[in-house]
Design a protein around this motif. Sequence first.
Motif, short mmCIF file in Angstrom:
data_model
loop_
_atom_site.label_atom_id
_atom_site.label_comp_id
_atom_site.label_asym_id
_atom_site.label_seq_id
_atom_site.Cartn_x
_atom_site.Cartn_y
_atom_site.Cartn_z
N GLY A 194 0.63 -1.11 0.59
CA GLY A 194 0.39 0.51 -0.30
C GLY A 194 0.59 1.35 -0.17
N SER A 195 1.72 1.34 0.16
CA SER A 195 2.89 2.88 0.46
C SER A 195 4.09 2.09 -0.26
CB SER A 195 3.20 3.24 1.51
OG SER A 195 3.82 2.15 2.20
N ARG A 196 4.68 3.33 -1.01
CA ARG A 196 6.27 3.11 -1.35
C ARG A 196 7.32 2.86 -0.21
NH1 ARG A 196 6.76 9.50 -4.51
NH2 ARG A 196 4.69 8.25 -6.35
N ALA A 197 7.16 3.37 1.05
CA ALA A 197 7.97 2.45 2.19
C ALA A 197 7.94 0.96 2.40
CB ALA A 197 7.32 3.64 3.45
N LYS A 198 6.75 0.54 1.91
CA LYS A 198 6.35 -0.21 2.52
C LYS A 198 7.26 -1.34 1.60
CE LYS A 198 2.99 -4.07 3.71
NZ LYS A 198 2.16 -3.70 4.42
N THR A 199 7.53 -1.24 0.11
CA THR A 199 7.53 -1.79 -1.03
C THR A 199 9.01 -1.56 -0.87
OG1 THR A 199 7.90 0.13 -2.24
CG2 THR A 199 6.26 -1.54 -2.66
N GLU A 200 9.85 -0.56 -0.12
CA GLU A 200 11.64 -0.67 -0.28
C GLU A 200 11.68 -1.59 0.91
OE1 GLU A 200 13.17 2.90 -0.12
OE2 GLU A 200 12.00 3.43 -2.23
N ILE A 244 0.49 0.39 -6.49
CA ILE A 244 -0.12 0.42 -7.56
C ILE A 244 0.75 0.29 -9.01
CG2 ILE A 244 -1.98 -0.71 -6.46
CD1 ILE A 244 -2.90 2.88 -6.93
N ALA A 245 2.00 1.55 -8.59
CA ALA A 245 2.28 1.62 -10.12
C ALA A 245 2.82 1.20 -10.88
CB ALA A 245 3.58 2.97 -9.47
N PHE A 246 2.77 -0.37 -10.84
CA PHE A 246 3.74 -1.42 -11.75
C PHE A 246 2.55 -2.22 -12.14
CE2 PHE A 246 5.05 -5.35 -11.93
CZ PHE A 246 6.70 -5.72 -12.73
N GLY A 247 1.70 -1.71 -13.29
CA GLY A 247 0.88 -2.30 -13.73
C GLY A 247 0.31 -2.25 -15.49
N MET A 248 0.13 -1.93 -15.55
CA MET A 248 -0.87 -1.46 -16.89
C MET A 248 0.57 -1.51 -17.66
SD MET A 248 -2.82 1.28 -18.83
CE MET A 248 -2.53 2.77 -17.43
N MET A 260 -4.83 -4.52 1.07
CA MET A 260 -6.86 -4.58 0.69
C MET A 260 -6.30 -3.35 -0.40
SD MET A 260 -9.77 -4.61 1.67
CE MET A 260 -10.40 -2.74 2.04
N PRO A 261 -6.57 -3.90 -1.71
CA PRO A 261 -7.25 -2.84 -2.96
C PRO A 261 -8.11 -1.95 -2.61
CG PRO A 261 -6.69 -4.84 -3.78
CD PRO A 261 -7.12 -5.12 -2.22
N ASP A 262 -8.70 -0.78 -3.12
CA ASP A 262 -9.57 -0.11 -2.68
C ASP A 262 -10.72 -0.38 -3.59
OD1 ASP A 262 -8.62 1.12 -5.86
OD2 ASP A 262 -8.51 2.74 -4.71
N SER A 263 -10.72 -1.40 -4.48
CA SER A 263 -11.69 -1.81 -5.11
C SER A 263 -12.13 -3.30 -5.88
CB SER A 263 -12.15 -0.61 -6.54
OG SER A 263 -10.78 -1.15 -7.49
N PRO A 264 -13.05 -3.62 -5.79
CA PRO A 264 -12.54 -5.26 -6.90
C PRO A 264 -11.91 -5.33 -8.27
CG PRO A 264 -15.24 -5.27 -6.14
CD PRO A 264 -14.13 -3.39 -5.86
N GLU A 265 -12.47 -3.83 -9.10
CA GLU A 265 -11.69 -3.73 -10.16
C GLU A 265 -10.05 -3.76 -10.03
OE1 GLU A 265 -14.41 -1.69 -8.84
OE2 GLU A 265 -15.74 -2.74 -10.00
N ALA A 266 -9.80 -2.40 -9.22
CA ALA A 266 -8.36 -2.57 -9.08
C ALA A 266 -7.78 -4.08 -8.70
CB ALA A 266 -8.05 -1.70 -8.06
N TYR A 267 -8.80 -4.82 -7.41
CA TYR A 267 -7.52 -6.28 -7.50
C TYR A 267 -8.05 -7.22 -8.40
CZ TYR A 267 -8.24 -10.31 -4.87
OH TYR A 267 -8.02 -11.93 -4.05
N TYR A 268 -9.22 -7.03 -9.33
CA TYR A 268 -9.21 -7.62 -10.37
C TYR A 268 -7.85 -8.01 -11.12
CZ TYR A 268 -10.60 -10.64 -14.45
OH TYR A 268 -10.40 -11.52 -15.54
N GLN A 269 -7.96 -7.07 -11.37
CA GLN A 269 -7.07 -6.39 -12.72
C GLN A 269 -5.40 -6.34 -12.26
OE1 GLN A 269 -6.48 -2.58 -14.87
NE2 GLN A 269 -7.78 -3.18 -16.45
N GLN A 270 -5.50 -6.12 -10.70
CA GLN A 270 -3.44 -6.38 -10.07
C GLN A 270 -3.59 -8.15 -10.46
OE1 GLN A 270 -4.42 -4.23 -6.69
NE2 GLN A 270 -4.04 -2.01 -8.03
N ILE A 271 -4.53 -8.88 -9.83
CA ILE A 271 -3.87 -10.51 -9.71
C ILE A 271 -3.88 -11.41 -10.87
CG2 ILE A 271 -5.54 -11.12 -7.20
CD1 ILE A 271 -7.65 -12.13 -8.72
N GLY A 272 -4.71 -10.62 -12.10
CA GLY A 272 -5.12 -10.89 -13.25
C GLY A 272 -3.32 -10.78 -14.15
N ARG A 273 -2.29 -9.95 -13.59
CA ARG A 273 -1.27 -10.32 -13.73
C ARG A 273 -0.57 -11.48 -13.53
NH1 ARG A 273 -1.64 -4.25 -12.55
NH2 ARG A 273 -2.54 -3.75 -14.12
N ALA A 274 -1.39 -12.40 -12.75
CA ALA A 274 -0.72 -13.31 -12.91
C ALA A 274 -0.97 -14.31 -13.85
CB ALA A 274 -1.00 -14.31 -11.60
#
Length: 522
Positions: A238-244, A288-292, A307-321
């Motif tokens: 959910g945050s840049r700091a956390k990714t690092e 989520i900057a890593f995506g499209m 947690m993503p903020d919507s089912p749409e965002a969630y679906y798109q992100q898991i859809g990369r698998a």
Amino acid sequence: MERSGSPLDVLRRVFGYPGFRGLQEAAVRHVMGGGDALVLMPTGGGKSLCYQLPALCRPGTAIVVSPLIALMDDQVAALRQLGIAAGALHSELDPDEQRRVGRALDAGQLDLVYVSPERLLSPGTLERLQRRSLSLIAIDEAHCVSQWGHEFRPEYRALADLAARFPGVPRIALTATADPRTRTDVLEALAMQGARVFVASFHRPNLQVACEAKRAESAQLLELLHRHPDEAGIVYCGSRAKTERMAAWLQGKGVAAVVFHAGLPAEAKRAALARFRSGEPVVVVATIAFGMGIDRPDVRFVAHLDMPDSPEAYYQQIGRAGRDGDPSETLLLYGGEDIARARHWLTQSAAPEAQKRVMHDRLEAMIALTETAGCRTRALLACFGEDLGADCGHCDNCISPVGTFDGTVEAQKLLSAVYRTGQRFGAGHVINVLLGKASEMVLQRQHDRLPTFGIGADRTRNFWRGVIRQLVARGALQVESGELPTLSLVTEKARPILRGEERVMLREDILIERDRRRGSPE
Ligand code: ADP
Ligand code: ZN
């Protein structure tokens, strides 16, 4: 490019595929006939052919509007390999290539030209294209036009003018974002109300969907990673700091992890992308900057640590698998704090009320997905208006069904502990009171004298955490994030529970969850 032959011939001869997939044929036929179309297909569903084939079979040049330069360059390279005359116009081309593409376009030699919205709408380009005969206009990633989506691009809104500027040229908008609201939004914003809508099924049978309550997120993540040694995956935070922090921690555990977020220097972003694309087994820890435009086919898992903020965002992100169709795993870790934080942001947001309501609804739908005891895949598809007709059989809830139990008494105990301690404490303190733990703070506040002290000693700490999460999800409890998060009641939802007017069904799995804290980067 030779234009003879039916689309099926071209599909076989140029692309080397034996036949169409799903809705491709219907969409192609419609656009061939000059109609406008909106194509909704999941990532990997084969959207590109829906405009590439008509582009080759209709006379003139096709314009393809695309929001990402890297994506355009990849597509152009792939088409050129097939011997198709394609080019791109965008701000990062070197001047020579720019001139070459410009000349070919002016000479009518290009079958497809990919262009960024900014470049398309610049006066020079529009005039240039108006002198050409166009076969069609394709608008890729069309959900970017929706102001209420998570990938809104203001430049996309001006694309509505294309209809007036290029009358008679069929337009085809494409997106993998499936919810009905985005659909209406796209049609309206692009002035395409007359378009035929082609909706593919969004079911991806090779994706195994699972959600787990956060116990010790890094340990839970490691378990997932251990199931996928030497495989590629994405871990969303959910945050840049956390990714690092997470990437560094994973590297310490010997995992080939790289960071990706929008705040990285361009060079670091390019390097991370290059490693990801190289095919080596790498774990990208990203916002989520890593995506499209990420289309590595063999991503074997996608994890969400927030947690993503919507089912749409969630679906798109898991859809990369699993874009290659092989079995792939997705895991969402969620906690009451996520929910509280997301709700908090929403109330603080400066967005117009109507928009906030939509965001709120999406968030609630997302929370409901994490808490559902039924088939997870089915619940997710239902968010997009699709009825799977049967349970998927392979999501976490299908594999090990969670029962529910009547937790009304437990919910009452918890709510009254929150109430009696003055609605000024966080989960830890409230649970201490329930468990009858005489912590320093409990003694200092004399909360050991409350009638609620110790009334929950028959349950574990994690059990009570689960109850809090589900009451937060239900909207009966809220977490106010000050310096320390504090729990308080939402009166209209909590009162009927306390009065025994409403039953509370809780997920049975909180009965068996154990404390499993292990090494954690926090
Ligand atoms: P999308 O843009 O919807 O994410 P793509 O257009 O990139 O999907 O297609 C996904 C993959 O499926 C690509 O590798 C493409 O070559 C392949 N593909 C698309 N249509 C067909 C088809 N009719 N037959 C075989 N493979 C196809
Ligand atoms: Zn299922």
